[in-house]
Design a protein around this motif. Structure first.
Motif, PDB file in Angstrom:
ATOM      1  N   SER A  80      -9.048  19.200   9.733  1.00  0.00           N
ATOM      2  CA  SER A  80      -7.940  20.041   9.273  1.00  0.00           C
ATOM      3  C   SER A  80      -8.067  21.437   9.864  1.00  0.00           C
ATOM      4  O   SER A  80      -9.126  21.836  10.322  1.00  0.00           O
ATOM      5  CB  SER A  80      -7.930  20.126   7.743  1.00  0.00           C
ATOM      6  OG  SER A  80      -9.075  20.792   7.282  1.00  0.00           O
TER       7      SER A  80
ATOM      8  N   TRP B 244     -12.024  23.263   3.718  1.00  0.00           N
ATOM      9  CA  TRP B 244     -11.986  22.497   2.474  1.00  0.00           C
ATOM     10  C   TRP B 244     -12.521  23.379   1.359  1.00  0.00           C
ATOM     11  O   TRP B 244     -13.698  23.410   1.059  1.00  0.00           O
ATOM     12  CB  TRP B 244     -12.830  21.258   2.629  1.00  0.00           C
ATOM     13  CG  TRP B 244     -12.704  20.246   1.524  1.00  0.00           C
ATOM     14  CD1 TRP B 244     -12.423  20.484   0.211  1.00  0.00           C
ATOM     15  CD2 TRP B 244     -12.870  18.844   1.648  1.00  0.00           C
ATOM     16  NE1 TRP B 244     -12.405  19.320  -0.488  1.00  0.00           N
ATOM     17  CE2 TRP B 244     -12.680  18.288   0.376  1.00  0.00           C
ATOM     18  CE3 TRP B 244     -13.166  18.008   2.701  1.00  0.00           C
ATOM     19  CZ2 TRP B 244     -12.784  16.916   0.137  1.00  0.00           C
ATOM     20  CZ3 TRP B 244     -13.268  16.664   2.456  1.00  0.00           C
ATOM     21  CH2 TRP B 244     -13.076  16.124   1.196  1.00  0.00           C
TER      22      TRP B 244
ATOM     23  N   ILE C 297      -4.719  22.468  -0.118  1.00  0.00           N
ATOM     24  CA  ILE C 297      -5.260  21.407   0.725  1.00  0.00           C
ATOM     25  C   ILE C 297      -6.597  20.921   0.181  1.00  0.00           C
ATOM     26  O   ILE C 297      -6.846  19.722   0.063  1.00  0.00           O
ATOM     27  CB  ILE C 297      -5.400  21.889   2.183  1.00  0.00           C
ATOM     28  CG1 ILE C 297      -4.021  22.134   2.787  1.00  0.00           C
ATOM     29  CG2 ILE C 297      -6.184  20.884   3.018  1.00  0.00           C
ATOM     30  CD1 ILE C 297      -4.042  22.798   4.134  1.00  0.00           C
TER      31      ILE C 297
ATOM     32  N   THR D 100      -6.201  18.839  -2.989  1.00  0.00           N
ATOM     33  CA  THR D 100      -5.673  17.506  -2.688  1.00  0.00           C
ATOM     34  C   THR D 100      -6.758  16.620  -2.094  1.00  0.00           C
ATOM     35  O   THR D 100      -6.917  15.457  -2.487  1.00  0.00           O
ATOM     36  CB  THR D 100      -4.482  17.608  -1.720  1.00  0.00           C
ATOM     37  OG1 THR D 100      -3.469  18.403  -2.329  1.00  0.00           O
ATOM     38  CG2 THR D 100      -3.935  16.236  -1.368  1.00  0.00           C
TER      39      THR D 100
ATOM     40  N   CYS E 134     -13.308  21.582  10.368  1.00  0.00           N
ATOM     41  CA  CYS E 134     -12.268  22.594  10.199  1.00  0.00           C
ATOM     42  C   CYS E 134     -12.095  23.360  11.507  1.00  0.00           C
ATOM     43  O   CYS E 134     -13.063  23.595  12.225  1.00  0.00           O
ATOM     44  CB  CYS E 134     -12.696  23.535   9.075  1.00  0.00           C
ATOM     45  SG  CYS E 134     -11.687  24.994   8.915  1.00  0.00           S
TER      46      CYS E 134
END
Length: 67
Positions: free
Chosen positions: A7, A11, A17, A20, A37
């Motif tokens: 992503s 995180w 995000i 989720t 990341c």
């Protein structure tokens, strides 16, 4: 089963995000979840124990050094 989550955002469990992802992967073993990341930022996740980051500048510098 090992899972790699890639992503742009880190995180972090207190953002949308991260929340989720934590909800989605909460039943998996920590040893099976990896996170990559695209921003240099701290991780705050109890679900993913192995977290890595690769910033855009690191990626560009790595590509230019190979030429």
């Amino acid at each position: 089963m090992r899972i790699l989550v890639i992503s742009r955002a880190p995180w972090i469990e207190d953002n949308g995000i991260g929340s989720t992802l934590t909800d989605f992967f909460s039943n998996f073993s920590q040893d099976d979840i990896y996170s990559l990341c695209m921003r240099e930022a701290p991780y705050v996740s109890e679900v993913s124990k192995k977290n890595f980051y690769l910033s855009e500048s690191q990626l560009i510098n790595n590509i230019l050094k190979k030429k």
